[in-house]
Design an enzyme around this catalytic site. Structure first.
Site, PDB file in Angstrom:
ATOM      1  N   ARG A  23       0.815  -1.221   0.000  1.00  0.00           N
ATOM      2  CA  ARG A  23       0.000   0.000   0.000  1.00  0.00           C
ATOM      3  C   ARG A  23       0.844   1.264   0.000  1.00  0.00           C
ATOM      4  NH1 ARG A  23      -3.011  -1.088   5.438  1.00  0.00           N
ATOM      5  NH2 ARG A  23      -0.839  -1.640   5.887  1.00  0.00           N
ATOM      6  N   HIS A  62      16.703  32.742  10.183  1.00  0.00           N
ATOM      7  CA  HIS A  62      15.666  33.392  10.969  1.00  0.00           C
ATOM      8  C   HIS A  62      15.754  32.953  12.423  1.00  0.00           C
ATOM      9  CE1 HIS A  62      13.239  33.527   6.946  1.00  0.00           C
ATOM     10  NE2 HIS A  62      14.107  34.531   7.039  1.00  0.00           N
ATOM     11  N   LYS A  72      11.371  24.799  16.787  1.00  0.00           N
ATOM     12  CA  LYS A  72      10.814  24.299  15.530  1.00  0.00           C
ATOM     13  C   LYS A  72      11.110  22.803  15.383  1.00  0.00           C
ATOM     14  CE  LYS A  72      11.667  28.726  13.222  1.00  0.00           C
ATOM     15  NZ  LYS A  72      12.392  29.429  12.139  1.00  0.00           N
ATOM     16  N   TYR A 132       6.508  22.618   9.320  1.00  0.00           N
ATOM     17  CA  TYR A 132       7.117  22.992  10.596  1.00  0.00           C
ATOM     18  C   TYR A 132       6.040  22.946  11.681  1.00  0.00           C
ATOM     19  CZ  TYR A 132       9.416  26.316   7.221  1.00  0.00           C
ATOM     20  OH  TYR A 132       9.976  26.951   6.150  1.00  0.00           O
ATOM     21  N   ASP A 170      16.045  38.701   3.392  1.00  0.00           N
ATOM     22  CA  ASP A 170      17.230  37.972   3.827  1.00  0.00           C
ATOM     23  C   ASP A 170      18.513  38.573   3.274  1.00  0.00           C
ATOM     24  OD1 ASP A 170      15.666  36.259   5.315  1.00  0.00           O
ATOM     25  OD2 ASP A 170      15.529  34.743   3.746  1.00  0.00           O
TER      26      ASP A 170
END
Length: 210
Positions: A23, A62, A72, A132, A170
């Site tokens: 599957r 970041h 995170k 995330y 950035d």
């Protein structure tokens, strides 16, 4: 599930066990109890994000103010990215250093990035899709960026990424030294004090890996 601490303290690579049959495949890509054994507390998850990136797209570096910052738990559900963890905690024994984890839809690893660490990734495939789980809602007043091309950090982007694509946010962000001089970076002591607060408030009060 195998959990390995990276060379940056308080960051981990998580490799799930996959079960395949006719599957398809089943796996547990997040287990709060197994992660708690390592970090000392369960994550108080507050938000889930998904990004879809073209090949070469760079997102980061970041980070958010400590406390509460934003831990995170990151995985790639489609395609591949190279995920970077950067130690930006002033006073840390690994300050200015980084480590990386390949996140893809083959090994289906995840990365845990504690509060106060910098985070960045580069997409190695088109339509690289990253999910995330995070511990605090997005708060633009507390969010900051460091230029991912800063030579003082020296992230190494693999050739598979091709031509890099960065946002103006950035590329216009300061480097590590300028961020430190501006008082934007967290400190090792403040981050660890916050980790201890989280650990002491955990119902199980495990010792964890910190």
């Amino acid at each position: 599930m195998h959990i390995r601490e990276l060379s940056i303290p308080d960051a981990y690579e998580i490799t799930p066990k996959q079960f395949g049959d006719d599957r398809g495949v089943f796996l547990e890509w997040y287990r709060s109890d197994r992660l708690e054994e390592k970090i000392g507390h369960r994550l108080a998850l507050a938000q889930a994000n998904t990004s879809v990136s073209t090949r070469g797209a760079v997102r980061g570096i970041h980070f958010a103010d400590v406390p509460p910052s934003q831990a995170k738990y990151v995985t790639a559900v489609h395609g591949a990215v190279l995920d970077f963890v950067i130690d930006i905690r002033i006073g840390s024994p690994t300050y200015g250093q980084w480590d990386s984890v390949l996140l893809d839809d083959t090994d289906r690893r995840a990365a845990y990035i504690a509060e106060g660490l910098g985070h960045c990734f580069v997409a190695l495939t088109h339509n690289a899709t990253v999910s995330y789980l995070v511990t605090s809602p997005f708060n633009p007043g507390r969010e900051h960026a460091i230029n991912p091309l800063d030579p003082d950090i020296g992230l190494v982007f693999p050739p598979e990424a091709g031509e890099l694509v960065l946002s103006a946010k950035d590329t216009d962000a300061p480097g590590l030294a300028a961020s430190a001089a501006a008082g934007l970076l967290p400190t090792w002591d403040a981050a660890r004090a916050y980790y201890e607060t989280l650990n002491s408030s955990s119902p199980n009060q495990t010792n964890g890996g910190r």
